[in-house]
Every structure is written in structure tokens, then in C-alpha cells.
Motif scaffolding. Sequence first.
Motif: not given
Length: 266
Positions: A208-218, A237-239, A244-247
Motif C-alpha cells: 500500500r505504501l509503495q502504491q501511495a508513492r506512485e500516486l503521489l508521484r502522479r 497513513f501519515i505515520n 518507511v520514508m522518513g518524511t
Amino acid sequence: MSLSSSEWFSRNGIECSRVNATGSRFPRHLHDEYVICANLSGREEIWLDGKVSDVFAGQVTIYNPSAIQSSLFSNDPVSFISIHLPQVILSEMFGTTAAPALREGVFHDARLFQAITEFNQAARTGDELLLEQQLLWLCGELLDDKESAEQGEVQIIEQVKQFLGEHLHEKPQLDALAQRAGLSKYHLVRRFTQLTGLPPLQYHMQLRLQQARELLRRRVHPQEAALQLGFYDQSHFINAFRKVMGTTPRHYAQQIASAQYKLPIA
């Protein structure tokens, strides 16, 4: 000299505790349940079955029911987590009338150490589904069965991984996953963790977090990305993203949008 429990609570009949000690001791005693410990810091000297052993940070100790034991704590602060596991849980788990005897003593076992600490963390959250999974994982590690998964099971786990990847917006249910795989919940969690390095629920979260990064990139707004992936609690979601990402998702999206690919921590 000091010895205190900073927490002691029960979830579904399983007691969890965290003990902090300095220059003190537990005299010889016994418990009527299994006691599974993860030492977090310091040095503990244990007496078990007539033998004396040192326990250091990162190690685990296992005591069977009614085992006579004692502990002597160093002058440096010692901290450890204990899981008090009733006999009936393991006997039901393994389908036996009598409680099984576990390997006993002090061990270097990174997977078991992680299973203990994550069960303790899940018990504090009160998330029943996560708690059930972590208990299955913990019991699987306690078996100390190094038998490798058969090829057929590898294929089954791959199918479960594919299913999880196709259902990112839904929280998976262990009963449904086990039924789909044709395995017991215990066997599913154990084999899945052995083959991937993560239990099913944590693996699903990483997808889910991997897909979240993809959505944010788009350029999908963080709140919309969270909703698409079934995060109805924004703070959750934020936590999870920050861990994982440090941000935060918002800061990540801002940095990607401005083409600044070095991501300073917010």
C-alpha cells in the motif's frame, strides 16, 4: 538497586510485561505458563535447570511452565520484554492434549526476537486482527522447525502475494487468506513470513505504501491517495508513510513536484 515493571497488561489471557532493573535480582521462582523474553539492554545472568548463563541485548530466553529460574541483573540498566503464554494456547495451536516442551534457555534468534517485540507492540494497540497474526507468527518461531517450505507451498504463497497486491484498498482477513491458500492460519503466517521476511498484514502495508508513492508521484493529493488505499484515518497513513520514508506524504509530494529529489526530513 532497582527493579520495576514499567508496564504489565493482558490481552486475550496472554500477559505482557516490560521490566527495568539495575543491580537487583529475581530469586528462584516458577511460572505456570511459558515465559518468552526479549532482552533490550544490559546484561542479565540467569539460573535455569542448574546452569548459569549470561543474556545480552538482542538475545531471547525461553522458560517452559514450572521451570525453576532466577535472574541477577548487572549494575548497568537492564530492560526486557516478557510474554507470558498460557499452556492451553500452544496445546490448542499444535493440536495436542498436553502442552509441548519448547527449547529452553538463551538464544541468538533474530526472527524470534522480532516476533516477541512485535507481538508486544500489537498487544498494546488492541488491534485484534494484528494481534492474532502476531501470535501465530510468535508460535511458529517457537517451534524452531527449520524445515524449508515445499515447492508447492512457494507457489501458494506467491498466489497470496498476488492477491494482496490486487486488493490494496482492503484490509486483508487472515481467515479469508488461509481459506484461499488452503492452509491453516498458523501455517499461512509461518510460511509467508519465512518466504518473504514479513507476515501477511505487514507485507500488505508495504504494498500500500509503495502504491501511495506512485500516486503521489502522479500528483494525486495525499488525502485522496490515502482514501484510494483504504486509509480512512489520515494520521495512520501519515505515520505509516513516515516510518518507511522518513518524511510525510505531503512533504514527499511537494519535493517530487518541485523536482528536488533530495528529501530532507520534515
